[in-house]
Design a protein around this motif. Structure first.
Motif, PDB file in Angstrom:
ATOM      1  N   LEU A 173       0.832  -1.200   0.000  1.00 51.70           N
ATOM      2  CA  LEU A 173       0.000   0.000   0.000  1.00 51.70           C
ATOM      3  C   LEU A 173       0.868   1.254   0.000  1.00 51.70           C
ATOM      4  CD1 LEU A 173      -2.970   0.884   0.074  1.00 51.70           C
ATOM      5  CD2 LEU A 173      -2.790   0.998   2.561  1.00 51.70           C
ATOM      6  N   ALA A 174       1.963   1.208   0.751  1.00 51.35           N
ATOM      7  CA  ALA A 174       2.862   2.373   0.800  1.00 51.35           C
ATOM      8  C   ALA A 174       3.541   2.608  -0.542  1.00 51.35           C
ATOM      9  CB  ALA A 174       3.901   2.170   1.897  1.00 51.35           C
ATOM     10  N   ARG A 175       3.723   1.530  -1.326  1.00 54.70           N
ATOM     11  CA  ARG A 175       4.306   1.670  -2.672  1.00 54.70           C
ATOM     12  C   ARG A 175       3.232   1.952  -3.730  1.00 54.70           C
ATOM     13  NH1 ARG A 175       7.269  -2.960  -0.808  1.00 54.70           N
ATOM     14  NH2 ARG A 175       5.843  -4.293  -1.984  1.00 54.70           N
ATOM     15  N   TYR A 176       1.992   2.129  -3.287  1.00 59.07           N
ATOM     16  CA  TYR A 176       0.843   2.409  -4.167  1.00 59.07           C
ATOM     17  C   TYR A 176       0.599   1.277  -5.155  1.00 59.07           C
ATOM     18  CZ  TYR A 176       1.352   7.056  -2.209  1.00 59.07           C
ATOM     19  OH  TYR A 176       1.455   8.105  -1.339  1.00 59.07           O
ATOM     20  N   GLU A 177       0.965   0.054  -4.749  1.00 60.63           N
ATOM     21  CA  GLU A 177       0.674  -1.119  -5.577  1.00 60.63           C
ATOM     22  C   GLU A 177      -0.724  -1.649  -5.301  1.00 60.63           C
ATOM     23  OE1 GLU A 177       5.343  -2.627  -5.586  1.00 60.63           O
ATOM     24  OE2 GLU A 177       3.810  -3.794  -4.560  1.00 60.63           O
ATOM     25  N   ASP A 178      -1.277  -1.330  -4.135  1.00 62.71           N
ATOM     26  CA  ASP A 178      -2.640  -1.711  -3.774  1.00 62.71           C
ATOM     27  C   ASP A 178      -3.379  -0.472  -3.290  1.00 62.71           C
ATOM     28  OD1 ASP A 178      -2.514  -4.490  -4.302  1.00 62.71           O
ATOM     29  OD2 ASP A 178      -1.376  -4.780  -2.446  1.00 62.71           O
ATOM     30  N   ASN A 179      -4.726  -0.582  -3.294  1.00 63.56           N
ATOM     31  CA  ASN A 179      -5.544   0.544  -2.863  1.00 63.56           C
ATOM     32  C   ASN A 179      -5.959   0.443  -1.408  1.00 63.56           C
ATOM     33  OD1 ASN A 179      -5.522   1.720  -5.444  1.00 63.56           O
ATOM     34  ND2 ASN A 179      -7.179   0.384  -6.122  1.00 63.56           N
TER      35      ASN A 179
END
Length: 1017
Positions: free
Chosen positions: A596-602
């Motif tokens: 999530l921190a890498r914006y790979e998941d919402n």
């Protein structure tokens, strides 16, 4: 610093003896508190409260025998099988239930003999032989596949649809009583028989008769049940609430007079005519003994425990106990329904008050509360000199130092306690601390102690005893210290109650992190840790923050955290992040947080723990400190004590069978069958496929994934629903696939599937469709030939008429749409054309402008109406053009007033600055207008920002208007305005102050009182 002698080493021998005795006595790990209980009665779905027997079949279904029929349980619903609910079941009651080696399900009733079910209860037959009595009391099977049926009037031995013999006959077999209450086949293939008079018999394979069994240890006692455990020990239940356990002697398959035995008496002593009714053995080799007065539990080591209504049993009248393949214990009672005991994921140790902090000090756990200190070791609380000294003290934090000293932070006259080498020292206000209320303490890498209090930070030099303090007077953002952490670079991180974080390096405050600067999630910082990857995790009252040394990422409810008040996190050896919050205990894998921190998941998927996991608690306190002990076990500080969780233990590793129970067509329920294919009639518009996962642990966390091949292009998302419906399926063949995952993440080993065919209507038949198409084609061809000439003439005329009408209609529509757009905003106009319902919307972030012409009444009296109207039209048209170019929404004009807004109906984060620039443009327009116009105007303008409601008023004459307190305040801003200046409210000022210079003033506002106002040009 004051020192008090703490420990007398002369007491060591006595203490060692005490610890030895304690360890020996508490070596038994069985504890009923480690089970989670769930019960069913007629109040929550169970059809009957009287349970006669319990078993689990090879598919995984749990069955209950009751006096109203056989009850089948799939984990979510109960279903009754008897002659009133089933077309194949001949019985009314189900007294005995048994599944044999052929996976046939045998049901013995009170009145209808024995029924034999097969193919998952879709077929049923009645035992095709004469029985001594149709009232069945017991059924068992030997290793040869022979079935033994005990009735109220004797026994029948049966195999391969053939009666072998009927025994006993009281006249020639020596039986004193032919009323059989139990038949039991042991591991040596021996058949035991218990009768209602309390006699026990053993079948003699040579004489083909039952011989009475009366060794010395039984004597004249009445037997009510017999059982053999996994270690071949024999257990005999007596009719006096006691049990005899005979240890296995490999010299004989039958206990003899010389066998070693032990008697276990029930909780209420030996009570006549209180039968032992049933036996079961759990996965830890503990034997559970059901009686009329509760349950006796004998562990593998021989320790005895009791489970009665006083300890939580639903009813003391226990009729049956069963341990299923997931190691759940099922207890059937007389009048009390069914109770299920599941091994708890959490082990709880209660205390008298809420636990504030826990410290694993290598050999013991120290537990701090508001009423003192506990010492917990090897399963018990130990009282020692330290706990005696701390009695009644309010303990806020516990820590240890490299030399083994114990740091005890208190809200007391002692302030900070230090326990070292049998002595206790303390620091308080009298010897240098800022205040006696110490919130947290830790040993720094240089050996000094950092001591956080409610009035600032103290740095104690342990060698000199000198204390250096940090407060808001010398740089701290807040004096109330909540948390401390020293990072790998020897920087001290100081979390405060409302001031965010202060970082101290080389004795100076080098950095501050606050929510106002968009760093951390909140300024109330409960805990700070640095993980093995040097990532900082900051628990705040407004979410969890991740800091990699350069940037922050914040987790909160909006991206799946589940709760914003995060008190602490723990990261275990499997990289599971345990979140301790105002919502209780939850967990998520570290990889999800990183993705999530890498914006790979919402978002992230949080697992919450509750009573179904064995976590019985009101929650945690906001300042509680939990820990992970040296063995990797998590120790949670809870409102009622400590809760332990071992992440290495997976409670339920048994794969849950996925079962498709059938298809509900609305008119019938079709069960899967290997004998016939399933065909759904063409007229069935809707079908519902019902399914389950046969697991009975944490039923609310059983998830399914399904796919209807032939309809669904891919499997479904995980769901907890036990059914799915499909409507208007096309004719064809379909296969429904089902998988299930249990609460511990274990998937089923096999995919369940059911195939069916949806029939077609006659008109959906391909041959019929082809003939219909050909017929239609012939008709069209003939019609075309006959009417070709007429159609050609009419076509020319029609094309001309259509062209004229179309042009007129298009012109009319353009005029109407243009008129509508002049009245309403474009999005609202589109909605109005699509739907005539009431249009009303709420907009949270809008800036509203009110303006009017100063002295308009006087100006109007000096000119003719034509001149005034022309002047207003000229001026307001300039405003309209500017509004259109800047994206400002004109609301309306009221005489000499012009009202506009920004941020609706389309949201605009820059609404305040845009409306302000528009207002300035209006003043420029007036200035340009006055240069050439014979009528001179001046204006005052007021602006406010806030939440409004907007909508359409009227049915025949539309007006798009706005309402709300924010609108009223904007009007008041205009009323208190001055000539050719813009007056804004405080809310608009806060949104634009970084870009506009204002003059501050105060004004008495109607309905609001005295308010701050701001003016600009």
């Amino acid at each position: 610093m004051k020192t008090i002698p703490l420990f007398d080493f002369r007491k060591m021998p006595v203490i060692l003896v005490y610890l030895f005795v304690f360890t020996f006595c508490f070596a038994e790990n069985f504890n009923l508190n480690n089970y989670v209980s769930h019960s069913w009665t007629t109040n929550n779905g169970l059809p009957s409260n009287i349970i006669t027997s319990i078993t689990q079949d090879s598919h995984g279904y749990i069955y209950f025998g009751t006096y109203i029929g056989l009850v089948k349980f799939n984990g979510s619903t109960f279903s009754i099988i008897n002659r009133n609910t089933s077309t194949i079941a001949p019985f009314l009651s189900a007294r005995v239930i048994f599944e044999n080696q052929k996976k046939q399900f045998w049901v013995g009733s009170n009145e209808s003999g024995v029924s034999i079910f097969s193919d998952n209860l879709t077929n049923c037959s009645v035992l095709p032989t004469e029985l001594p009595s149709k009232s069945i009391r017991s059924i068992t099977e030997n290793k040869k596949g022979e079935m033994w049926i005990g009735t109220t009037d004797g026994i029948i031995r049966y195999k391969n649809e053939k009666k072998i013999s009927v025994v006993p006959n009281p006249e020639n077999n020596g039986f004193k009583d032919s009323n059989i209450i139990q038949l039991y086949c042991d591991s040596f293939n021996q058949i035991w028989c218990v009768t209602s008079l309390g006699n026990i018999y053993l079948y003699n394979n040579k004489s083909k008769k039952f011989d009475i069994y009366k060794p010395n240890f039984i004597q004249k006692q009445k037997i009510s049940a017999v059982f053999q455990d996994s270690r071949n020990n024999f257990w005999f239940g007596l009719s006096n609430n006691s049990v005899i356990m005979v240890k296995f002697d490999d010299t004989s398959t039958v206990p003899t007079d010389n066998s070693e035995y032990k008697t276990f008496v029930g909780k209420y002593g030996i009570i006549g005519e209180c039968d032992v009714t049933t036996f079961a053995e759990d996965s830890n080799n503990a034997v559970w003994i059901g009686t009329d007065r509760g349950i006796i539990i004998v562990t593998k080591s021989g320790k005895k425990h009791f489970y009665t209504q006083e300890e939580g049993l639903v009813s003391n009248a226990v009729s049956s106990i069963y341990s299923d393949r997931e190691n759940n214990i099922w207890i059937g009672t007389d009048q009390g329904g069914v109770q299920k005991l599941t091994k708890s994921r959490f082990t709880s140790i209660p205390t008298k008050e809420a636990v504030n902090c826990i410290l694993d000090d290598k050999t013991v756990l120290w537990i701090g509360t508001d009423l003192g200190l506990y010492c917990y070791k090897s399963g018990t609380f130990i009282e020692n000199d330290i706990t005696k000294f701390c009695k009644t003290l309010r303990i806020r934090h516990l820590a240890s130092t490299n030399d083994g000293s114990l740091l005890i932070s208190t809200y007391s006259d002692f302030g900070q306690l230090i326990v070292k080498d049998g002595k206790i020292s303390f620091f308080n206000e009298q010897n240098g601390l800022l205040v006696n209320k110490v919130r947290v303490a830790l040993e720094m890498s240089n050996g000094n102690l950092a001591i956080g209090t409610t009035k600032g930070l103290n740095i104690l030099n342990v060698n000199t005893g000198k204390i250096f303090t940090y407060t808001t007077l010398n740089g701290l953002t807040n004096d109330f210290i909540m948390s401390l952490w020293e990072d790998n670079e020897e920087r001290l991180w100081v979390g405060t109650d409302g001031g965010g974080i202060n970082v101290i390096q080389d004795g100076k405050i080098s950095q501050t992190f606050t929510a106002e600067k968009d760093d951390i999630a909140g300024d109330v910082v409960f805990k700070i840790i640095q993980d093995k990857n040097d990532i900082f995790w900051i628990s705040t009252g407004s979410g969890l923050s991740r800091y990699n040394g350069e940037t922050f990422f914040n987790y909160n409810i909006s991206n799946g955290l589940g709760n914003d008040s995060i008190f602490q996190i723990l990261i275990d050896q499997f990289d599971t992040v345990w979140i301790i919050s105002s919502g209780g205990i939850s967990s998520v894998h570290l990889s999800q947080l990183e993705s999530l921190a890498r914006y790979e998941d919402n978002s992230i998927e949080i697992r919450h723990y509750n009573k179904s996991d064995g976590l019985f608690s009101k929650g945690v306190t906001s300042t509680s400190l939990s820990t992970i002990d040296k063995k990797g076990k998590l120790c949670f500080a809870m409102a009622e004590g400590i809760s332990f969780y071992d992440p290495k233990q997976i409670n339920n590793i048994t794969p849950p069978p996925a079962v498709i129970e059938g298809i509900d067509t609305g008119k019938e329920f079709i069960q899967p069958s290997s004998e016939k294919k399933i065909v759904i009639p063409a007229y069935n518009k809707r079908i519902t496929i019902k399914y389950t996962g046969l697991t009975y642990i944490s039923l609310d966390r059983v998830y399914f994934k399904y796919q209807l091949v032939g309809f669904d292009t891919e499997p479904s998302e995980l769901t907890t629903l036990h059914q799915v419906s499909y409507t208007n399926l096309k004719p064809g063949k379909y296969t429904f696939l089902l998988r299930v995952i249990n609460s511990d993440g274990v998937w089923c080993t096999d995919t369940a599937k059911i195939s069916f065919t949806k029939k077609a209507y006659f008109y959906q038949n391909p041959f019929f469709i082809i003939l219909t198409i050909l017929l239609i084609a012939v008709i069209i061809f003939i019609s075309f030939k006959l009417k070709f000439r007429i159609m050609e003439i009419r076509e020319r005329k029609l094309e001309k008429i259509i062209a004229e009408k179309t042009q007129a209609l298009e012109d009319e529509m353009r005029n109407s749409e243009k008129l509508l757009l002049n009245i309403l905003p474009e999005p609202i106009a589109k909605r109005l054309k699509q739907n005539n319902d009431i249009i009303a919307d709420s907009f949270k972030n809008v800036s509203i402008l009110f303006s009017d012409i100063i002295g308009f009444t006087k100006i109007s009296s000096q000119h003719t109406p034509d001149v005034i109207v022309t002047a207003l039209n000229d001026l307001f048209s300039r405003f309209d053009i500017r509004a259109l170019s800047m994206g400002i929404e004109k609301i309306k004009t009221l005489g000499d007033a012009y009202i506009a807004a920004c941020g609706m109906p389309k949201e605009n984060p820059n609404h305040a600055m845009l409306i302000l620039e528009f207002a300035r443009g209006m003043l420029k327009d007036i200035e340009e207008y006055n240069k050439t116009s014979p009528v001179k105007f001046s204006m005052r303008i007021g602006i406010n920002s806030g939440e409004i409601t907007a909508g359409i008023i009227g049915k025949t004459k539309f007006i798009y208007d706005i309402w709300g307190d924010a609108v009223n305040v904007a009007s008041r801003m205009e009323n208190c305005g001055v000539e050719n200046k813009i007056t804004v409210s405080e809310s608009t000022y806060n949104l634009t102050k970084d870009f506009v210079n204002y003059e501050e003033d105060f004004a008495e506002i109607k309905g609001k009182g005295k308010m701050r106002i701001f003016r600009t040009e």
